[in-house]
Design a protein around this motif. Structure first.
Motif, PDB file in Angstrom:
ATOM      1  N   ILE A   1      -1.934  -3.595   3.669  1.00 18.73           N
ATOM      2  CA  ILE A   1      -1.021  -4.459   2.917  1.00 18.73           C
ATOM      3  C   ILE A   1       0.394  -3.883   2.954  1.00 18.73           C
ATOM      4  O   ILE A   1       1.383  -4.614   3.116  1.00 18.73           O
ATOM      5  CB  ILE A   1      -1.515  -4.603   1.466  1.00 18.73           C
ATOM      6  N   ALA A   2       0.529  -2.539   2.802  1.00 14.61           N
ATOM      7  CA  ALA A   2       1.852  -1.918   2.810  1.00 14.61           C
ATOM      8  C   ALA A   2       2.565  -2.112   4.142  1.00 14.61           C
ATOM      9  O   ALA A   2       3.806  -2.119   4.195  1.00 14.61           O
ATOM     10  CB  ALA A   2       1.718  -0.425   2.486  1.00 14.61           C
ATOM     11  N   GLU A   3       1.802  -2.285   5.231  1.00 20.16           N
ATOM     12  CA  GLU A   3       2.399  -2.479   6.554  1.00 20.16           C
ATOM     13  C   GLU A   3       2.590  -3.945   6.898  1.00 20.16           C
ATOM     14  O   GLU A   3       2.912  -4.288   8.047  1.00 20.16           O
ATOM     15  CB  GLU A   3       1.515  -1.809   7.606  1.00 20.16           C
ATOM     16  N   GLY A   4       2.373  -4.832   5.908  1.00 17.32           N
ATOM     17  CA  GLY A   4       2.625  -6.257   6.115  1.00 17.32           C
ATOM     18  C   GLY A   4       1.393  -7.063   6.433  1.00 17.32           C
ATOM     19  O   GLY A   4       1.505  -8.270   6.698  1.00 17.32           O
ATOM     20  N   GLY A   5       0.234  -6.485   6.422  1.00 22.04           N
ATOM     21  CA  GLY A   5      -0.990  -7.214   6.700  1.00 22.04           C
ATOM     22  C   GLY A   5      -1.389  -8.106   5.535  1.00 22.04           C
ATOM     23  O   GLY A   5      -0.847  -8.020   4.433  1.00 22.04           O
ATOM     24  N   THR A   6      -2.357  -8.985   5.790  1.00 19.99           N
ATOM     25  CA  THR A   6      -2.810  -9.908   4.758  1.00 19.99           C
ATOM     26  C   THR A   6      -3.880  -9.263   3.883  1.00 19.99           C
ATOM     27  O   THR A   6      -4.473  -8.238   4.234  1.00 19.99           O
ATOM     28  CB  THR A   6      -3.402 -11.173   5.397  1.00 19.99           C
ATOM     29  N   ARG A   7      -4.125  -9.902   2.720  1.00 21.99           N
ATOM     30  CA  ARG A   7      -5.173  -9.404   1.831  1.00 21.99           C
ATOM     31  C   ARG A   7      -6.549  -9.554   2.486  1.00 21.99           C
ATOM     32  O   ARG A   7      -7.443  -8.747   2.243  1.00 21.99           O
ATOM     33  CB  ARG A   7      -5.141 -10.173   0.503  1.00 21.99           C
TER      34      ARG A   7
ATOM     35  N   VAL B   1     -11.018  -4.307   6.062  1.00 23.04           N
ATOM     36  CA  VAL B   1     -10.995  -2.850   6.231  1.00 23.04           C
ATOM     37  C   VAL B   1     -11.787  -2.162   5.121  1.00 23.04           C
ATOM     38  O   VAL B   1     -12.535  -1.206   5.346  1.00 23.04           O
ATOM     39  CB  VAL B   1      -9.536  -2.334   6.243  1.00 23.04           C
ATOM     40  N   GLY B   2     -11.632  -2.664   3.901  1.00 22.82           N
ATOM     41  CA  GLY B   2     -12.324  -2.053   2.766  1.00 22.82           C
ATOM     42  C   GLY B   2     -13.768  -2.467   2.642  1.00 22.82           C
ATOM     43  O   GLY B   2     -14.522  -1.847   1.879  1.00 22.82           O
ATOM     44  N   GLY B   3     -14.170  -3.524   3.359  1.00 23.12           N
ATOM     45  CA  GLY B   3     -15.554  -3.986   3.279  1.00 23.12           C
ATOM     46  C   GLY B   3     -15.882  -4.636   1.965  1.00 23.12           C
ATOM     47  O   GLY B   3     -17.025  -4.533   1.489  1.00 23.12           O
ATOM     48  N   VAL B   4     -14.896  -5.320   1.345  1.00 23.52           N
ATOM     49  CA  VAL B   4     -15.106  -5.944   0.045  1.00 23.52           C
ATOM     50  C   VAL B   4     -14.482  -7.325   0.059  1.00 23.52           C
ATOM     51  O   VAL B   4     -13.927  -7.784   1.074  1.00 23.52           O
ATOM     52  CB  VAL B   4     -14.471  -5.091  -1.079  1.00 23.52           C
ATOM     53  N   GLY B   5     -14.549  -8.004  -1.116  1.00 23.28           N
ATOM     54  CA  GLY B   5     -13.952  -9.318  -1.239  1.00 23.28           C
ATOM     55  C   GLY B   5     -12.504  -9.246  -1.695  1.00 23.28           C
ATOM     56  O   GLY B   5     -11.981  -8.189  -2.070  1.00 23.28           O
ATOM     57  N   LEU B   6     -11.847 -10.414  -1.713  1.00 20.34           N
ATOM     58  CA  LEU B   6     -10.436 -10.465  -2.076  1.00 20.34           C
ATOM     59  C   LEU B   6     -10.204 -10.069  -3.537  1.00 20.34           C
ATOM     60  O   LEU B   6      -9.186  -9.445  -3.856  1.00 20.34           O
ATOM     61  CB  LEU B   6      -9.900 -11.887  -1.823  1.00 20.34           C
TER      62      LEU B   6
ATOM     63  N   VAL C   1     -10.043  -6.355  -3.807  1.00 21.23           N
ATOM     64  CA  VAL C   1      -8.767  -5.850  -3.292  1.00 21.23           C
ATOM     65  C   VAL C   1      -7.680  -6.040  -4.337  1.00 21.23           C
ATOM     66  O   VAL C   1      -6.827  -5.161  -4.539  1.00 21.23           O
ATOM     67  CB  VAL C   1      -8.400  -6.567  -1.976  1.00 21.23           C
ATOM     68  N   ARG C   2      -7.715  -7.199  -5.019  1.00 19.35           N
ATOM     69  CA  ARG C   2      -6.732  -7.442  -6.075  1.00 19.35           C
ATOM     70  C   ARG C   2      -6.861  -6.383  -7.183  1.00 19.35           C
ATOM     71  O   ARG C   2      -5.854  -5.880  -7.693  1.00 19.35           O
ATOM     72  CB  ARG C   2      -6.934  -8.839  -6.653  1.00 19.35           C
ATOM     73  N   ASP C   3      -8.110  -6.025  -7.554  1.00 21.25           N
ATOM     74  CA  ASP C   3      -8.312  -4.989  -8.574  1.00 21.25           C
ATOM     75  C   ASP C   3      -7.760  -3.653  -8.107  1.00 21.25           C
ATOM     76  O   ASP C   3      -7.173  -2.894  -8.902  1.00 21.25           O
ATOM     77  CB  ASP C   3      -9.803  -4.856  -8.900  1.00 21.25           C
ATOM     78  N   TRP C   4      -7.944  -3.335  -6.802  1.00 18.74           N
ATOM     79  CA  TRP C   4      -7.414  -2.066  -6.277  1.00 18.74           C
ATOM     80  C   TRP C   4      -5.897  -2.035  -6.363  1.00 18.74           C
ATOM     81  O   TRP C   4      -5.309  -1.002  -6.694  1.00 18.74           O
ATOM     82  CB  TRP C   4      -7.839  -1.888  -4.816  1.00 18.74           C
ATOM     83  N   VAL C   5      -5.269  -3.165  -6.051  1.00 14.17           N
ATOM     84  CA  VAL C   5      -3.807  -3.233  -6.126  1.00 14.17           C
ATOM     85  C   VAL C   5      -3.338  -2.990  -7.565  1.00 14.17           C
ATOM     86  O   VAL C   5      -2.362  -2.260  -7.805  1.00 14.17           O
ATOM     87  CB  VAL C   5      -3.307  -4.599  -5.603  1.00 14.17           C
TER      88      VAL C   5
END
Length: 352
Positions: A38-44, A50-55, A58-62
């Motif tokens: 995400i920091a390099e401009g990629g999508t969620r 990459v993380g092997g999880v759902g969106l 990923v939102r919780d990680w952010v």
């Protein structure tokens, strides 16, 4: 659809990948690499792959990363339920256990865990289990220990005065025997018989272990004397506890005193200890303890150790068998000078 949450900008993708290389937490590594996308401009969606999880995850990680930085991506243990007993409860519990129960008020002569459970309920309306009380007591530094004997009519000032005046008395004996090294000895007797003691033993929880217990009444007496500083002892086994037996024991102690030394023999005021008919050897000076002060005599702890480890839970065939076991136990003890020093050492009786 909820708007995307931006990633904090103080760390770029290279920084996050470097932190991932240095981390030893596998889950944090996976989360850092996902956020690096995400920091390099990629999508969620790419970060989720990459993380092997759902969106949503990923939102919780952010959210965790934005709030706490990289450390927010490390899993933490749940805090769990708050302790039932507060600091106030623990302090009061410690004070009550230290003071001990009052039989007229509490109905017991020693605290059991169930009694303390009831006390906590009556005092604070706090309901806890016996296991919790036991755990709290251990955390507070309490253990179930054997009590030292104390005579009900003892004069505490006399006992304290004896300890305080001991250096002065030793100095008087040393002055009366110039050039002699002083050895401090303690003496006492123990009756060992067929009507024997039962001691605690390891067993499965909930079981009631059994041990043999005789009802016959033959017995013998161990006369024992211990020198804490040297870790040595002198003992005899006698059929009676009287002046002739004490005379024999004094002769045995006299032979155990080192050549060129003089012994101060500390003992209680039993009649046969101070009888006028006694002939005290020249290398011994008798120093009586204050009346009713058994805790000042460390030989009491020697008897407890010998009973717990060698003499209890037995059935003796007769007097000769009692004598044989007493002699074997005493000889085992004097063969272990380090154990004697450990059991009978008293700070107030050292350095003479």
């Amino acid at each position: 659809m909820a708007a995307a949450i931006g990633l904090r900008g103080d760390l770029d993708g290279d920084d996050l990948r470097r932190l991932a290389r240095d981390s030893r937490d596998a889950k944090q590594v996976r989360r850092l690499l996902a956020l690096a996308v995400i920091a390099e401009g990629g999508t969620r969606t790419e970060a989720a792959r990459v993380g092997g999880v759902g969106l949503q995850i990923v939102r919780d990680w952010v959210l965790r990363f934005n709030a706490e930085g990289p450390s927010g991506l490390i899993d933490r243990h749940a805090p769990g339920k708050a302790p039932t007993l507060t600091a106030e409860h623990r302090a009061a519990l410690a004070q009550v256990v230290e003071a001990g129960p009052e039989p007229w008020r509490d109905g017991v002569v020693r605290w059991r865990r169930i009694d303390l459970v009831q006390w906590l309920w009556e005092a604070f309306r706090v309901s806890v289990s016996e296991a919790t009380v036991g755990r709290e007591l251990r955390a507070l530094g309490f253990r179930k220990l054997s009590a030292r004997p104390r005579h009900y009519a003892q004069d505490p000032e006399a006992a304290a005065g004896f300890q305080k005046s001991l250096p002065e008395r030793v100095a008087e004996v040393r002055a009366a025997h110039p050039g002699k090294r002083i050895e401090l000895w303690f003496q006492d007797e123990a009756r060992i018989g067929q009507k024997n003691k039962l001691t605690r033993r390891w067993a499965r929880r909930g079981a009631r272990p059994r041990a043999p217990h005789d009802q016959r009444t033959a017995w013998a007496y161990i006369f024992g004397a211990i020198c804490p500083a040297e870790g040595k002892g002198a003992g005899i086994v006698m059929p009676f506890c009287d002046t002739p037996a004490m005379q024999t024991h004094l002769a045995e102690i006299s032979t155990a005193v080192a050549p060129g030394a003089h012994a101060i023999l500390i003992l209680d005021q039993a009649g046969w200890h101070l009888a006028r008919a006694l002939i005290v050897p020249k290398n011994i000076t008798i120093l009586p303890l204050p009346p009713r002060s058994p805790e000042l005599n460390p030989v009491e702890n020697i008897w407890q150790f010998m009973r717990d480890n060698w003499l209890s839970n037995r059935v003796f065939k007769g007097y000769d068998d009692i004598v044989a076991h007493c002699c074997a136990a005493w000889n085992d003890l004097v063969d272990q000078p380090w154990r004697i020093r450990s059991i009978v050492r008293r700070d107030w009786a050292q350095g003479f």
